[in-house]
Design a protein around this motif. Sequence first.
Motif, PDB file in Angstrom:
ATOM      1  N   UNK A  67       0.840  -1.203   0.000  1.00 28.87           N
ATOM      2  CA  UNK A  67       0.000   0.000   0.000  1.00 28.87           C
ATOM      3  C   UNK A  67       0.875   1.254   0.000  1.00 28.87           C
ATOM      4  N   UNK A  68       1.901   1.276   0.848  1.00 31.81           N
ATOM      5  CA  UNK A  68       2.817   2.425   0.915  1.00 31.81           C
ATOM      6  C   UNK A  68       3.560   2.604  -0.408  1.00 31.81           C
ATOM      7  N   UNK A  69       4.054   1.491  -0.959  1.00 27.36           N
ATOM      8  CA  UNK A  69       4.804   1.550  -2.211  1.00 27.36           C
ATOM      9  C   UNK A  69       3.915   2.053  -3.355  1.00 27.36           C
ATOM     10  N   UNK A  70       2.667   1.594  -3.394  1.00 28.68           N
ATOM     11  CA  UNK A  70       1.745   2.016  -4.457  1.00 28.68           C
ATOM     12  C   UNK A  70       1.446   3.510  -4.361  1.00 28.68           C
ATOM     13  N   UNK A  71       1.246   3.995  -3.151  1.00 31.30           N
ATOM     14  CA  UNK A  71       0.969   5.424  -2.956  1.00 31.30           C
ATOM     15  C   UNK A  71       2.184   6.247  -3.381  1.00 31.30           C
ATOM     16  N   UNK A  72       3.363   5.823  -2.982  1.00 25.57           N
ATOM     17  CA  UNK A  72       4.596   6.510  -3.366  1.00 25.57           C
ATOM     18  C   UNK A  72       4.744   6.540  -4.887  1.00 25.57           C
ATOM     19  N   UNK A  73       4.512   5.400  -5.525  1.00 19.19           N
ATOM     20  CA  UNK A  73       4.623   5.277  -6.973  1.00 19.19           C
ATOM     21  C   UNK A  73       3.682   6.253  -7.677  1.00 19.19           C
ATOM     22  N   UNK A  74       2.449   6.313  -7.202  1.00 16.55           N
ATOM     23  CA  UNK A  74       1.452   7.185  -7.845  1.00 16.55           C
ATOM     24  C   UNK A  74       1.669   8.660  -7.520  1.00 16.55           C
ATOM     25  N   UNK A  75       1.972   8.986  -6.264  1.00 14.83           N
ATOM     26  CA  UNK A  75       2.149  10.390  -5.892  1.00 14.83           C
ATOM     27  C   UNK A  75       3.329  11.026  -6.612  1.00 14.83           C
ATOM     28  N   UNK A  76       4.378  10.247  -6.829  1.00 16.65           N
ATOM     29  CA  UNK A  76       5.553  10.775  -7.518  1.00 16.65           C
ATOM     30  C   UNK A  76       5.478  10.588  -9.034  1.00 16.65           C
ATOM     31  N   UNK A  77       4.390   9.974  -9.500  1.00 15.99           N
ATOM     32  CA  UNK A  77       4.185   9.727 -10.934  1.00 15.99           C
ATOM     33  C   UNK A  77       5.385   9.009 -11.546  1.00 15.99           C
ATOM     34  N   UNK A  78       5.816   7.937 -10.887  1.00 15.15           N
ATOM     35  CA  UNK A  78       6.984   7.194 -11.336  1.00 15.15           C
ATOM     36  C   UNK A  78       6.648   6.260 -12.486  1.00 15.15           C
ATOM     37  N   UNK A  79       7.646   5.960 -13.270  1.00 16.83           N
ATOM     38  CA  UNK A  79       7.514   4.934 -14.294  1.00 16.83           C
ATOM     39  C   UNK A  79       8.236   3.661 -13.855  1.00 16.83           C
ATOM     40  N   UNK A  80       9.264   3.840 -13.000  1.00 15.53           N
ATOM     41  CA  UNK A  80      10.056   2.716 -12.522  1.00 15.53           C
ATOM     42  C   UNK A  80      10.227   2.817 -11.017  1.00 15.53           C
ATOM     43  N   UNK A  81      10.226   1.668 -10.354  1.00 16.88           N
ATOM     44  CA  UNK A  81      10.533   1.601  -8.931  1.00 16.88           C
ATOM     45  C   UNK A  81      11.244   0.270  -8.696  1.00 16.88           C
ATOM     46  N   UNK A  82      12.442   0.342  -8.178  1.00 19.41           N
ATOM     47  CA  UNK A  82      13.220  -0.876  -7.904  1.00 19.41           C
ATOM     48  C   UNK A  82      12.825  -1.410  -6.534  1.00 19.41           C
ATOM     49  N   UNK A  83      12.551  -2.705  -6.475  1.00 19.16           N
ATOM     50  CA  UNK A  83      12.290  -3.390  -5.213  1.00 19.16           C
ATOM     51  C   UNK A  83      13.537  -4.180  -4.902  1.00 19.16           C
ATOM     52  N   UNK A  84      14.217  -3.802  -3.815  1.00 24.79           N
ATOM     53  CA  UNK A  84      15.499  -4.419  -3.484  1.00 24.79           C
ATOM     54  C   UNK A  84      15.368  -5.340  -2.281  1.00 24.79           C
ATOM     55  N   UNK A  85      16.218  -6.359  -2.200  1.00 27.87           N
ATOM     56  CA  UNK A  85      16.154  -7.277  -1.058  1.00 27.87           C
ATOM     57  C   UNK A  85      16.584  -6.599   0.225  1.00 27.87           C
ATOM     58  N   UNK A  86      16.047  -7.079   1.324  1.00 27.67           N
ATOM     59  CA  UNK A  86      16.434  -6.584   2.634  1.00 27.67           C
ATOM     60  C   UNK A  86      17.824  -7.135   2.934  1.00 27.67           C
ATOM     61  N   UNK A  87      18.760  -6.277   3.244  1.00 22.45           N
ATOM     62  CA  UNK A  87      20.134  -6.710   3.503  1.00 22.45           C
ATOM     63  C   UNK A  87      20.236  -7.527   4.772  1.00 22.45           C
ATOM     64  N   UNK A  88      21.187  -8.444   4.776  1.00 19.65           N
ATOM     65  CA  UNK A  88      21.436  -9.241   5.965  1.00 19.65           C
ATOM     66  C   UNK A  88      22.079  -8.376   7.038  1.00 19.65           C
ATOM     67  N   UNK A  89      21.614  -8.513   8.271  1.00 18.46           N
ATOM     68  CA  UNK A  89      22.240  -7.844   9.401  1.00 18.46           C
ATOM     69  C   UNK A  89      21.981  -6.359   9.504  1.00 18.46           C
ATOM     70  N   UNK A  90      21.036  -5.835   8.759  1.00 16.58           N
ATOM     71  CA  UNK A  90      20.749  -4.390   8.836  1.00 16.58           C
ATOM     72  C   UNK A  90      19.498  -4.177   9.657  1.00 16.58           C
TER      73      UNK A  90
END
Length: 166
Positions: free
Chosen positions: A143-166
């Motif tokens: 839900x947060x990612x979708x709102x961010x994508x639409x509010x910023x009118x993005x064409x691309x959004x990278x979904x990155x893995x959660x780093x180990x130990x962070x």
Amino acid sequence: MEAHAEPYMRQLVAGDVVTGPLVTFSGVEKVANIVHSLQLTKHNAFPVIDEPPFSDAPELCGLVLRSHLLVLLKAKYFSAERELDGRDILKKLSPVDFAKPGSGKGIKIEDITFEEEEMEMYIDLHPITNASPHTVVETMSLAKAAILFRELALRHMCVVPKSQGV
């Protein structure tokens, strides 16, 4: 487009909706790999991943646009060695070369011809890579990612893995 999330999105994370296969390029990529990917996909952009020896571990370097790849391929700024040598590329090309052309007038991969030896050469993608693309961690609420994508009118959004130990 309204910047609201559908109710079902609150139960999902960004990683749940990522589809594949993911097509990525190395920071210094073989011409044949780029040509092959451009011929097989209609993707508008590709993640660029630096790997050893150019970084200690695999890391997202940024995002490169299809149109920018086509400009470099057409200009034939290739190197025989797999090395960081792209610093001079931007001196040889002007911003106008990368400007968005009018409707349907862009370069197409089918319009560029390559010699066999060129296909075995390399291109340093660093100079044309957007080094700060919008990214979200895979565990972010969809839900947060979708709102961010639409509010910023993005064409691309990278979904990155959660780093180990962070």
